[in-house]
Design a protein around this motif. Structure first.
Motif, PDB file in Angstrom:
ATOM      1  N   ASN A   5      -2.718   9.575  -4.179  1.00  0.00           N
ATOM      2  CA  ASN A   5      -2.262   9.297  -2.817  1.00  0.00           C
ATOM      3  C   ASN A   5      -2.120   7.777  -2.379  1.00  0.00           C
ATOM      4  O   ASN A   5      -3.511   7.290  -2.380  1.00  0.00           O
ATOM      5  N   THR A   6      -1.218   7.281  -2.351  1.00  0.00           N
ATOM      6  CA  THR A   6      -1.189   5.697  -1.903  1.00  0.00           C
ATOM      7  C   THR A   6      -0.813   5.560  -0.551  1.00  0.00           C
ATOM      8  O   THR A   6      -0.028   4.473  -0.301  1.00  0.00           O
ATOM      9  N   THR A   7      -0.951   6.480   0.311  1.00  0.00           N
ATOM     10  CA  THR A   7      -0.490   6.421   1.960  1.00  0.00           C
ATOM     11  C   THR A   7      -0.969   5.219   2.470  1.00  0.00           C
ATOM     12  O   THR A   7      -0.396   4.505   3.154  1.00  0.00           O
ATOM     13  N   VAL A   8      -2.167   4.995   2.117  1.00  0.00           N
ATOM     14  CA  VAL A   8      -2.749   3.561   2.791  1.00  0.00           C
ATOM     15  C   VAL A   8      -1.896   2.499   2.446  1.00  0.00           C
ATOM     16  O   VAL A   8      -1.637   1.705   3.400  1.00  0.00           O
ATOM     17  N   ARG A  20       0.875  -7.458   2.015  1.00  0.00           N
ATOM     18  CA  ARG A  20       1.501  -8.212   0.480  1.00  0.00           C
ATOM     19  C   ARG A  20       0.673  -7.763  -0.536  1.00  0.00           C
ATOM     20  O   ARG A  20       0.763  -8.011  -1.753  1.00  0.00           O
ATOM     21  N   HIS A  21      -0.581  -7.082  -0.320  1.00  0.00           N
ATOM     22  CA  HIS A  21      -1.285  -6.511  -1.360  1.00  0.00           C
ATOM     23  C   HIS A  21      -1.060  -4.759  -1.747  1.00  0.00           C
ATOM     24  O   HIS A  21      -1.390  -4.624  -2.812  1.00  0.00           O
ATOM     25  N   GLU A  22       0.125  -4.769  -1.059  1.00  0.00           N
ATOM     26  CA  GLU A  22       0.846  -3.089  -1.466  1.00  0.00           C
ATOM     27  C   GLU A  22       0.985  -2.856  -2.698  1.00  0.00           C
ATOM     28  O   GLU A  22       0.428  -1.942  -3.198  1.00  0.00           O
ATOM     29  N   GLU A  23       1.643  -3.573  -3.349  1.00  0.00           N
ATOM     30  CA  GLU A  23       2.038  -3.427  -4.828  1.00  0.00           C
ATOM     31  C   GLU A  23       0.711  -3.503  -5.722  1.00  0.00           C
ATOM     32  O   GLU A  23       0.582  -2.488  -6.556  1.00  0.00           O
ATOM     33  N   ALA A  24      -0.200  -4.306  -5.503  1.00  0.00           N
ATOM     34  CA  ALA A  24      -1.357  -4.281  -6.366  1.00  0.00           C
ATOM     35  C   ALA A  24      -2.145  -3.201  -6.268  1.00  0.00           C
ATOM     36  O   ALA A  24      -2.732  -2.515  -6.999  1.00  0.00           O
ATOM     37  N   LEU A  25      -2.339  -2.619  -4.954  1.00  0.00           N
ATOM     38  CA  LEU A  25      -3.236  -1.466  -4.541  1.00  0.00           C
ATOM     39  C   LEU A  25      -2.472  -0.450  -4.972  1.00  0.00           C
ATOM     40  O   LEU A  25      -3.110   0.505  -5.583  1.00  0.00           O
ATOM     41  N   ALA A  27      -0.640  -0.197  -7.767  1.00  0.00           N
ATOM     42  CA  ALA A  27      -0.651   0.061  -9.019  1.00  0.00           C
ATOM     43  C   ALA A  27      -2.183   0.225  -9.600  1.00  0.00           C
ATOM     44  O   ALA A  27      -2.473   1.090 -10.342  1.00  0.00           O
ATOM     45  N   ALA A  28      -3.368  -0.368  -9.013  1.00  0.00           N
ATOM     46  CA  ALA A  28      -4.523   0.199  -9.280  1.00  0.00           C
ATOM     47  C   ALA A  28      -4.946   1.430  -8.878  1.00  0.00           C
ATOM     48  O   ALA A  28      -5.638   1.779  -9.672  1.00  0.00           O
ATOM     49  N   ALA A  29      -4.588   2.119  -7.747  1.00  0.00           N
ATOM     50  CA  ALA A  29      -4.524   3.456  -7.423  1.00  0.00           C
ATOM     51  C   ALA A  29      -4.188   4.243  -8.623  1.00  0.00           C
ATOM     52  O   ALA A  29      -4.969   5.612  -8.906  1.00  0.00           O
TER      53      ALA A  29
END
Length: 71
Positions: A5-8, A20-25, A27-29
């Motif tokens: 779940n990447t709702t955050v 701006r960190h959305e894509e990295a977050l 991908a990491a999740a």
């Protein structure tokens, strides 16, 4: 592949460093979910990004709770 779940990440404002960190977050999740699979109990975002006070140079702080990790 395990779905995480990447709702955050999707709720972060786009015009901020957090947005701006959305894509990295995301991908990491997903990578963490793939790696730990069913052993993953929880993945928590903390620090400045979670508080909404991050800057462009801020890192992403993640807490991984999983079974079967070394002591």
């Amino acid at each position: 592949m395990m779905r995480v779940n990447t709702t955050v990440a999707r709720s972060l404002p786009e015009n901020t460093a957090s947005g701006r960190h959305e894509e990295a977050l995301s991908a990491a999740a997903e990578a963490i979910g793939d790696h730990y699979g069913a052993r993953l109990i929880s993945l928590a975002l903390f620090g400045s990004l979670a508080r909404g006070t991050s800057r462009g140079v801020s890192d992403i702080d993640l807490l991984i709770v999983a079974t079967g990790l070394p002591r």
